[in-house]
Design a protein around this motif. Structure first.
Motif, PDB file in Angstrom:
ATOM      1  N   CYS A  77     -16.424  44.581  -4.381  1.00 26.66           N
ATOM      2  CA  CYS A  77     -14.978  44.714  -4.609  1.00 26.66           C
ATOM      3  C   CYS A  77     -14.407  43.450  -5.243  1.00 26.66           C
ATOM      4  O   CYS A  77     -13.605  43.530  -6.176  1.00 26.66           O
ATOM      5  N   ILE A 126     -11.657  55.505  -4.215  1.00 24.73           N
ATOM      6  CA  ILE A 126     -11.666  54.081  -3.890  1.00 24.73           C
ATOM      7  C   ILE A 126     -11.771  53.239  -5.164  1.00 24.73           C
ATOM      8  O   ILE A 126     -11.273  52.116  -5.223  1.00 24.73           O
ATOM      9  N   LYS A 127     -12.377  53.784  -6.199  1.00 23.59           N
ATOM     10  CA  LYS A 127     -12.342  53.087  -7.493  1.00 23.59           C
ATOM     11  C   LYS A 127     -10.908  52.991  -7.985  1.00 23.59           C
ATOM     12  O   LYS A 127     -10.465  51.938  -8.470  1.00 23.59           O
ATOM     13  N   GLU A 182     -20.052  55.034   1.725  1.00 27.26           N
ATOM     14  CA  GLU A 182     -21.475  55.082   1.374  1.00 27.26           C
ATOM     15  C   GLU A 182     -22.313  55.601   2.543  1.00 27.26           C
ATOM     16  O   GLU A 182     -23.256  56.386   2.352  1.00 27.26           O
ATOM     17  N   GLU A 188      -8.983  50.317  -6.151  1.00 27.92           N
ATOM     18  CA  GLU A 188      -9.217  48.968  -6.667  1.00 27.92           C
ATOM     19  C   GLU A 188      -8.449  48.741  -7.963  1.00 27.92           C
ATOM     20  O   GLU A 188      -7.900  47.664  -8.200  1.00 27.92           O
ATOM     21  N   HIS A 216     -10.882  46.843   1.317  1.00 24.85           N
ATOM     22  CA  HIS A 216     -11.471  47.914   0.508  1.00 24.85           C
ATOM     23  C   HIS A 216     -12.984  47.957   0.666  1.00 24.85           C
ATOM     24  O   HIS A 216     -13.595  49.034   0.682  1.00 24.85           O
ATOM     25  N   SER A 229     -14.061  49.960   3.649  1.00 29.01           N
ATOM     26  CA  SER A 229     -13.939  51.401   3.402  1.00 29.01           C
ATOM     27  C   SER A 229     -15.061  51.891   2.495  1.00 29.01           C
ATOM     28  O   SER A 229     -15.606  52.982   2.699  1.00 29.01           O
ATOM     29  N   LYS A 230     -15.425  51.094   1.498  1.00 28.98           N
ATOM     30  CA  LYS A 230     -16.529  51.481   0.612  1.00 28.98           C
ATOM     31  C   LYS A 230     -17.847  51.565   1.377  1.00 28.98           C
ATOM     32  O   LYS A 230     -18.653  52.475   1.151  1.00 28.98           O
ATOM     33  N   HIS A 247     -20.231  45.707  -0.017  1.00 27.04           N
ATOM     34  CA  HIS A 247     -19.104  46.143  -0.834  1.00 27.04           C
ATOM     35  C   HIS A 247     -17.906  45.193  -0.773  1.00 27.04           C
ATOM     36  O   HIS A 247     -16.996  45.310  -1.589  1.00 27.04           O
ATOM     37  N   ILE A 303     -15.279  58.711  -3.221  1.00 26.56           N
ATOM     38  CA  ILE A 303     -16.001  57.729  -4.049  1.00 26.56           C
ATOM     39  C   ILE A 303     -15.175  57.387  -5.282  1.00 26.56           C
ATOM     40  O   ILE A 303     -15.068  56.215  -5.675  1.00 26.56           O
TER      41      ILE A 303
END
Length: 509
Positions: free
Chosen positions: A253, A216-217, A296, A220, A288, A291-292, A249, A213
């Motif tokens: 994103c 992935i932030k 989740e 970005e 992305h 993937s998010k 997402h 989690i």
């Protein structure tokens, strides 16, 4: 937060992190205590009556047809732990060991496992006093649960095995004595209640999804800095584009990228420098975002599993009934963890392609390999090799473990999940991906240094760039790049950049 009360039903992923990594204490709720006592009373009654019940008065697996007399039930449980303690390989880190103990205690707190309150409290006391069993990583089929590695956890409860106590590895007996914890002598059903479950795979997967989690932030954030370094086009992130393909997402994103690059003088509009960007920039929300979405989904499944009872048989005290079922089967976790591995691997895949665009003079107007006096200096040439190697390794690791199965226990257990392998592979993928993103951060910051320094970076990218430059200097001539990569990885692992960026522009969704 001084203490977290567990009852088998309300543990959260954040609670797991607080206990596993921040050493927050644990206690049972009053209701959990009552339920444990009631289910244990049922077990004691069945043993006294010498009724034939799997795992209580019978052997295990293919040996379930062997009756065990009342006077041998304690030997049965001890022998179960000793014989099943055959996990091998490198041992889990202490935070995973703590998570394993917590999840096992929480499952037992649900009150359908028939364990004695004294035994359950011993496990909780070990957790609270920092006695961390040494648990080898390999040897679980993921059904019947994580038998072999969980047995190593129980060994320490019996004054056997090994543990880490106050940073030192020592015999389990010594660790228990130093911590002032009395060992247990297992009674009927207790050994099985402690090892027949999915807590190894779930502990590994829970920590991995939590880290994903945050990762992935960071992905970005790093992609936004690269976007600016390559004069990327922001039109592709226009909200109207994503509302007509409304994946949750993908939309978030695109919003995040616009927030990160807000005020940038490096980004461009379509047609100013080029009509379209390459996919690794233009399709960031789609890549992305997917993937998010996957992360989740896995988080949701983990939240269910950490509040589940996964041993066998189960004790239902109200009806005084014992039912043999299959909650130990790891398939509900194996598939999500394989999915998680693929989702994280894609972050590395696309990051490495962005690194290539930064270092390859045929793909940008930047100096070859982001360095002056090229030829004498190789610059970032081989960092891309390392990233490519990690990405290739991820492709091997992302092969789904859950599609495999191998029969065991004389074919009584004829389908297994390999869920623990899935979780372990995914954790390796996450570690590899951290290193790829660390390289991208370095390369993107270097590319910015080679641009017009009078220009303004975006709100989020400016913070990212400064965070990198606080620990890693601009590359003016070749140096040992491994040292810089390690510094960049530390920024990721300590959440320095994500925390700083979110403090400035708000939470990334």
């Amino acid at each position: 937060m001084s203490c977290i009360a567990i009852d088998g039903n309300s543990l959260t992923l954040d609670d797991v992190i607080e206990i596993a990594r921040n050493n927050v204490k644990v206690k049972l709720t009053d209701e959990a205590v009552k339920k444990a006592r009631k289910s244990r009373a049922v077990v004691d009654e069945f043993v006294e009556k010498e009724e034939v019940i799997y795992g209580i008065t019978t052997g295990f697996g293919e040996l379930s047809n062997v009756y065990i007399s009342k006077d041998k039930t304690e030997d049965l449980q001890k022998n179960l732990i000793f014989s099943h303690s055959c996990a091998v390989g490198e041992c889990f880190e202490e935070d995973i060991s703590r998570a394993v103990m917590l999840l096992r205690a929480n499952a037992l707190a649900k009150g359908v496992s028939g364990i004695r309150l004294k035994t359950l409290n011993t496990l909780i006391e070990m957790l609270n006093k920092g006695v961390h069993p040494v648990i080898p990583q390999q040897g679980s089929l993921g059904a019947s649960g994580d038998l072999a590695p969980l047995s190593h956890m129980v060994l320490v409860m019996l004054n056997e095995g090994e543990a880490i106590y106050k940073g030192k590895r020592m015999p389990g007996k010594e660790a228990m004595e130093k911590a002032g914890i009395e060992p247990v002598k297992l009674k009927a059903k207790e050994g099985l209640a402690l090892i027949n479950g999915t807590q190894i795979m779930t502990a590994v997967g829970a920590l991995t999804v939590y880290d994903a989690i945050n990762l992935i932030k960071l992905a970005e954030i790093s992609s936004a800095l690269t976007l600016e370094a390559l004069n990327g086009i922001t039109d592709a992130f226009d909200e109207r584009v994503h509302k007509v393909r409304p994946h949750k997402h993908q939309i978030s994103c695109a919003k995040n990228l616009l927030r990160l690059t807000e005020g940038s003088e490096y980004t461009t509009r379509q047609g100013e420098v080029r009509v379209q960007d390459a996919y690794t920039l233009r399709c960031l929300p789609q890549i992305h975002g997917a993937s998010k979405d996957a992360i989740e989904y896995v988080e949701e499944k983990v939240e269910i599993e950490i509040n589940s009872t996964t041993d066998n048989p189960l004790i239902f005290d109200e009806d005084k009934e014992v039912i043999s079922g299959g909650n130990f089967h790891g398939q509900p976790m194996a598939l999500p963890f394989d999915f998680l591995g693929m989702a994280i691997a894609e972050l590395a895949n696309v990051s490495e392609r962005r690194i290539e665009r930064l270092v390859n003079p045929n793909l940008s107007d930047l100096p070859p390999f982001l360095v002056g006096d090229v030829g004498v200096n190789s610059g970032f040439m081989i960092t891309q090799y390392s990233a490519a190697s990690l990405v290739s390794e991820n492709k091997v690791l992302a092969h789904p473990a859950s599609v495999d199965s191998i029969p065991s226990s004389a074919n009584k257990e004829d389908h297994v999940s390999m869920g623990t392998t899935a979780a372990r592979q995914t954790r390796e993928i996450l570690n590899n991906t951290k290193h790829v993103l660390a390289i991208e951060l370095m390369a993107a910051a270097q590319a910015i240094d080679l641009r017009d320094e009078s220009k303004q970076l975006g709100k989020g990218s400016e913070i990212t760039y400064r965070s990198v430059r606080e620990v890693i200097d601009e590359l003016c001539e070749d140096r040992i790049m491994n040292l810089d990569i390690n510094k960049s990885v530390s920024l990721i692992e300590e959440n320095v950049i994500v925390d700083a960026v979110e403090e400035e522009i708000g939470e990334l969704h």
